[in-house]
Write a protein that holds these residues in place. Sequence first.
Motif, PDB file in Angstrom:
ATOM      1  N   ILE A 462      58.547  28.096  54.319  1.00 37.67           N
ATOM      2  CA  ILE A 462      58.510  27.027  55.317  1.00 37.67           C
ATOM      3  C   ILE A 462      58.531  25.662  54.649  1.00 37.67           C
ATOM      4  O   ILE A 462      59.304  24.774  55.032  1.00 37.67           O
ATOM      5  N   ALA A 463      57.695  25.473  53.632  1.00 37.06           N
ATOM      6  CA  ALA A 463      57.598  24.160  52.973  1.00 37.06           C
ATOM      7  C   ALA A 463      58.895  23.787  52.270  1.00 37.06           C
ATOM      8  O   ALA A 463      59.284  22.607  52.255  1.00 37.06           O
ATOM      9  N   SER A 464      59.592  24.766  51.693  1.00 38.40           N
ATOM     10  CA  SER A 464      60.843  24.480  51.001  1.00 38.40           C
ATOM     11  C   SER A 464      61.952  24.088  51.966  1.00 38.40           C
ATOM     12  O   SER A 464      62.865  23.345  51.599  1.00 38.40           O
ATOM     13  N   SER A 465      61.886  24.598  53.187  1.00 40.92           N
ATOM     14  CA  SER A 465      62.928  24.287  54.172  1.00 40.92           C
ATOM     15  C   SER A 465      62.640  23.020  54.954  1.00 40.92           C
ATOM     16  O   SER A 465      63.561  22.399  55.491  1.00 40.92           O
ATOM     17  N   ALA A 466      61.374  22.634  55.050  1.00 39.54           N
ATOM     18  CA  ALA A 466      60.973  21.521  55.921  1.00 39.54           C
ATOM     19  C   ALA A 466      61.293  20.172  55.287  1.00 39.54           C
ATOM     20  O   ALA A 466      60.408  19.357  55.022  1.00 39.54           O
ATOM     21  N   SER A 467      62.580  19.925  55.073  1.00 37.34           N
ATOM     22  CA  SER A 467      63.019  18.661  54.482  1.00 37.34           C
ATOM     23  C   SER A 467      63.454  17.718  55.597  1.00 37.34           C
ATOM     24  O   SER A 467      64.622  17.706  55.999  1.00 37.34           O
ATOM     25  N   PHE A 468      62.517  16.936  56.128  1.00 34.94           N
ATOM     26  CA  PHE A 468      62.800  16.053  57.255  1.00 34.94           C
ATOM     27  C   PHE A 468      62.679  14.569  56.921  1.00 34.94           C
ATOM     28  O   PHE A 468      63.279  13.740  57.594  1.00 34.94           O
ATOM     29  N   SER A 469      61.920  14.229  55.882  1.00 37.14           N
ATOM     30  CA  SER A 469      61.641  12.823  55.591  1.00 37.14           C
ATOM     31  C   SER A 469      62.603  12.199  54.594  1.00 37.14           C
ATOM     32  O   SER A 469      62.440  11.043  54.222  1.00 37.14           O
ATOM     33  N   SER A 470      63.574  12.972  54.138  1.00 31.25           N
ATOM     34  CA  SER A 470      64.492  12.480  53.113  1.00 31.25           C
ATOM     35  C   SER A 470      65.869  13.093  53.327  1.00 31.25           C
ATOM     36  O   SER A 470      65.975  14.261  53.715  1.00 31.25           O
ATOM     37  N   PRO A 471      66.946  12.334  53.065  1.00 29.22           N
ATOM     38  CA  PRO A 471      68.288  12.917  53.132  1.00 29.22           C
ATOM     39  C   PRO A 471      68.656  13.710  51.886  1.00 29.22           C
ATOM     40  O   PRO A 471      69.710  14.345  51.852  1.00 29.22           O
ATOM     41  N   ILE A 472      67.804  13.712  50.866  1.00 33.64           N
ATOM     42  CA  ILE A 472      68.147  14.292  49.578  1.00 33.64           C
ATOM     43  C   ILE A 472      67.976  15.800  49.554  1.00 33.64           C
ATOM     44  O   ILE A 472      68.792  16.532  49.006  1.00 33.64           O
ATOM     45  N   GLY A 473      66.893  16.298  50.151  1.00 40.74           N
ATOM     46  CA  GLY A 473      66.497  17.687  49.952  1.00 40.74           C
ATOM     47  C   GLY A 473      67.362  18.711  50.645  1.00 40.74           C
ATOM     48  O   GLY A 473      67.315  19.886  50.300  1.00 40.74           O
ATOM     49  N   TYR A 474      68.149  18.304  51.654  1.00 39.96           N
ATOM     50  CA  TYR A 474      68.922  19.279  52.420  1.00 39.96           C
ATOM     51  C   TYR A 474      70.332  18.737  52.636  1.00 39.96           C
ATOM     52  O   TYR A 474      70.508  17.588  53.024  1.00 39.96           O
ATOM     53  N   GLN A 475      71.346  19.585  52.403  1.00 43.22           N
ATOM     54  CA  GLN A 475      72.730  19.112  52.459  1.00 43.22           C
ATOM     55  C   GLN A 475      73.120  18.609  53.844  1.00 43.22           C
ATOM     56  O   GLN A 475      73.878  17.647  53.977  1.00 43.22           O
ATOM     57  N   THR A 476      72.599  19.227  54.899  1.00 43.48           N
ATOM     58  CA  THR A 476      72.953  18.768  56.240  1.00 43.48           C
ATOM     59  C   THR A 476      72.433  17.350  56.504  1.00 43.48           C
ATOM     60  O   THR A 476      73.080  16.569  57.201  1.00 43.48           O
ATOM     61  N   ASN A 477      71.265  17.017  55.943  1.00 49.85           N
ATOM     62  CA  ASN A 477      70.766  15.640  56.056  1.00 49.85           C
ATOM     63  C   ASN A 477      71.701  14.665  55.372  1.00 49.85           C
ATOM     64  O   ASN A 477      71.959  13.558  55.859  1.00 49.85           O
ATOM     65  N   LEU A 478      72.220  15.062  54.220  1.00 56.41           N
ATOM     66  CA  LEU A 478      73.142  14.213  53.467  1.00 56.41           C
ATOM     67  C   LEU A 478      74.429  13.980  54.251  1.00 56.41           C
ATOM     68  O   LEU A 478      74.979  12.876  54.264  1.00 56.41           O
ATOM     69  N   ILE A 479      74.909  15.018  54.935  1.00 59.94           N
ATOM     70  CA  ILE A 479      76.138  14.891  55.715  1.00 59.94           C
ATOM     71  C   ILE A 479      75.954  13.920  56.873  1.00 59.94           C
ATOM     72  O   ILE A 479      76.761  13.004  57.077  1.00 59.94           O
ATOM     73  N   VAL A 480      74.892  14.099  57.646  1.00 58.85           N
ATOM     74  CA  VAL A 480      74.714  13.228  58.813  1.00 58.85           C
ATOM     75  C   VAL A 480      74.350  11.813  58.403  1.00 58.85           C
ATOM     76  O   VAL A 480      74.641  10.854  59.133  1.00 58.85           O
ATOM     77  N   GLN A 481      73.727  11.643  57.232  1.00 58.44           N
ATOM     78  CA  GLN A 481      73.431  10.284  56.771  1.00 58.44           C
ATOM     79  C   GLN A 481      74.718   9.494  56.588  1.00 58.44           C
ATOM     80  O   GLN A 481      74.814   8.340  57.003  1.00 58.44           O
ATOM     81  N   GLY A 482      75.725  10.127  55.963  1.00 59.67           N
ATOM     82  CA  GLY A 482      76.980   9.429  55.746  1.00 59.67           C
ATOM     83  C   GLY A 482      77.731   9.156  57.026  1.00 59.67           C
ATOM     84  O   GLY A 482      78.260   8.059  57.237  1.00 59.67           O
TER      85      GLY A 482
END
Length: 516
Positions: A462-482
Amino acid sequence: MNAEICIVFAGMCLMLALLVADRMRPGFVMFSVVVLFMCVGILSPKEVMAGFSNKGMITVGLLFLVSEGVRRSDALGYLVKRMLPKRANVSIRNGYVHVLPVIASVSAFLNNTPVVVVFIPIIKQWARKARLPLRKFLIPLSYAAILGGMCTLIGTSTNLVVHGMMLDAGYEGFTMFELGKVGVFIALAGMLYMIVFAARRLPDDKAENTAVAAEIEEEGSNVVEAVIGSRFPGINRSCSDFDFTKHYGAEIREIRRGGVVLPDPDSQTFREGDTLILDTDGSFISTWGDSSVFLMLSNGRYHEPVSRGWRKWLAVALLTIMVVGATLGSLPAVQRLSHGIQLDMFFWVCVVTVLMGCFGIFPAKRYTKFISWDILITIACALAISRAMVNSGLADFIAAHVIDFSSDVSPWAVLVALYITTNIITELITNNAAAAFAFPIAMSAAEQLGVDPMPFFVAICIASSASFSSPIGYQTNLIVQGIGNYRFKDFIRVGLPLNIITFVLSIVLIPIFWSF
C-alpha cells in the motif's frame, strides 16, 4: 556495523541520490549498484540473476502485453465513453461520480499507464464539449488508477514484486483479491474524498492551455501534444544538439515541464515526462502511435485503436479468463485436480499472452515494443538489492533500530514506522525500489519481534503505491503533470490529504485482517 553493512549502506545512499537526481534511468542505476555488490562479494552471480527469473518480474512483463491487447481492442474507450454524462450543464462532481469508479475498476486488472493514456484524450474531448476545465480531471484520473491498483495482485507491479519476494523467501504470497481487503476501503474513501474536495483544490485551466487547445482544434490533426517516454533517444541532450525535426518530421512549438512553459525551446534539454507541442504534417500520430518513444500522443481527438470487431470482445473474454482462472487456481480443491500444474497468476498470464498474440489482438511481430524493459530491469535489480541487504546484515541492523525507535516496541508501532518510511521513499524515487528497500527490513523486524510478517508485507504494498503528493513516484502522475501543466504544489494540495487518508486506513485495517 561491519564492512559489508557499510558498503551496502553506502551503495544504497548513492543509489537514492542518483535516482532523485534523475540523470540516468532507474534500471541502469540499480543494475550498477548490483554489479558493485557482486564485485565485492556480497552478491553471487546466481543471486544477481535470480531476480531476472523471478515469477513476479516475468508476470509484470507479460501483463504489459495483455494491457496492450486490451488497449488496442478499444474496450476501454467503449466503456468510458458510455459512462461519461451526455447531458449539458453537467458538474465537475457529477463527472467524478461517473468516471472515477470506472477508472479504478479497470486499473485493478490492467497496467495503470495504458489505462490513463487511453482515458486522457476521451476525457479531454468530453470536458471541452461540456465546457469544464480539464485540469480538474487529470490528477483525479491518475489517482483513481493508483487506488484501483491497490485492490488486486495484478493491479500494480509493486504488488507482484512483493509477491515474488514473498515466494522467494518461502511464504505463500498473495491471492488475487487478498489485498482488496484493505485496498477496496482505501479506494472508496479516496474516490469519496476526490468527489467532495478535489474540484476545490485543483487549479482551473490556464489561459495558455485553453489557447493551445483552441490551436489544436482549429488546425485539426496538425498540432500534436507528445509526452516524452524513457526510450526517447534525445533524453539529457539539448534541442539544438538533437535534431528533432530530422528524426520525427515535426517541429517543436513549445516544451512544458513541471507546470511551466519553458522559454526558448532550442536552449532546453529533453527530459522524460516533458510535454512537447508539435507542428506536424498530420501523419505523426499514425506513424509514432505504437512507439514507446512517447508515453502519449494527442491531437485533441480520440483515435480508436486498430483492433476492432470481434477482437474487442475476445480481448475482454481472455482478460476475464485470466482473472477468474488465477482466482480459482488458488483454491485447494482446484489445486488437487490440476495434476501438479500450478494454476496461479503466472500460468494464466502466460496462456492469455500467447492467445492474444496468436489471434492478432496485439502485433506479435513487434511484441518487444510494448514491454517497459527499464521497469523489468528495475524490478530484477530491486530483488537483488533486497538480497544484498539480507546477506550483509543491513536489514537486521535497520530493523533493530526501527524497533528501538518505536518506544513501546509493539508490532503496530513498527508497522507505522515501516509504512511512513516506505511511502516517503516512493514519493522520492520509484515504487518498486521502495518496496525492495522495505521488504527485507520488514522480514527481519517480524523475525526479531517474533510475529507474522504478513501485515508488514501488506503495508509495503500500500505504501509503495500511495504516491499522491509528488509527480515523481508514479508514471501516471508524470504523464498528467505534462498534459495538464500542473505544478508540484498542485499534487501536494490535493494529494497530501489523500496520503493521510490512505495511511490512517492502512494502519487501522491491516492489523484487523492480518493479525501479528
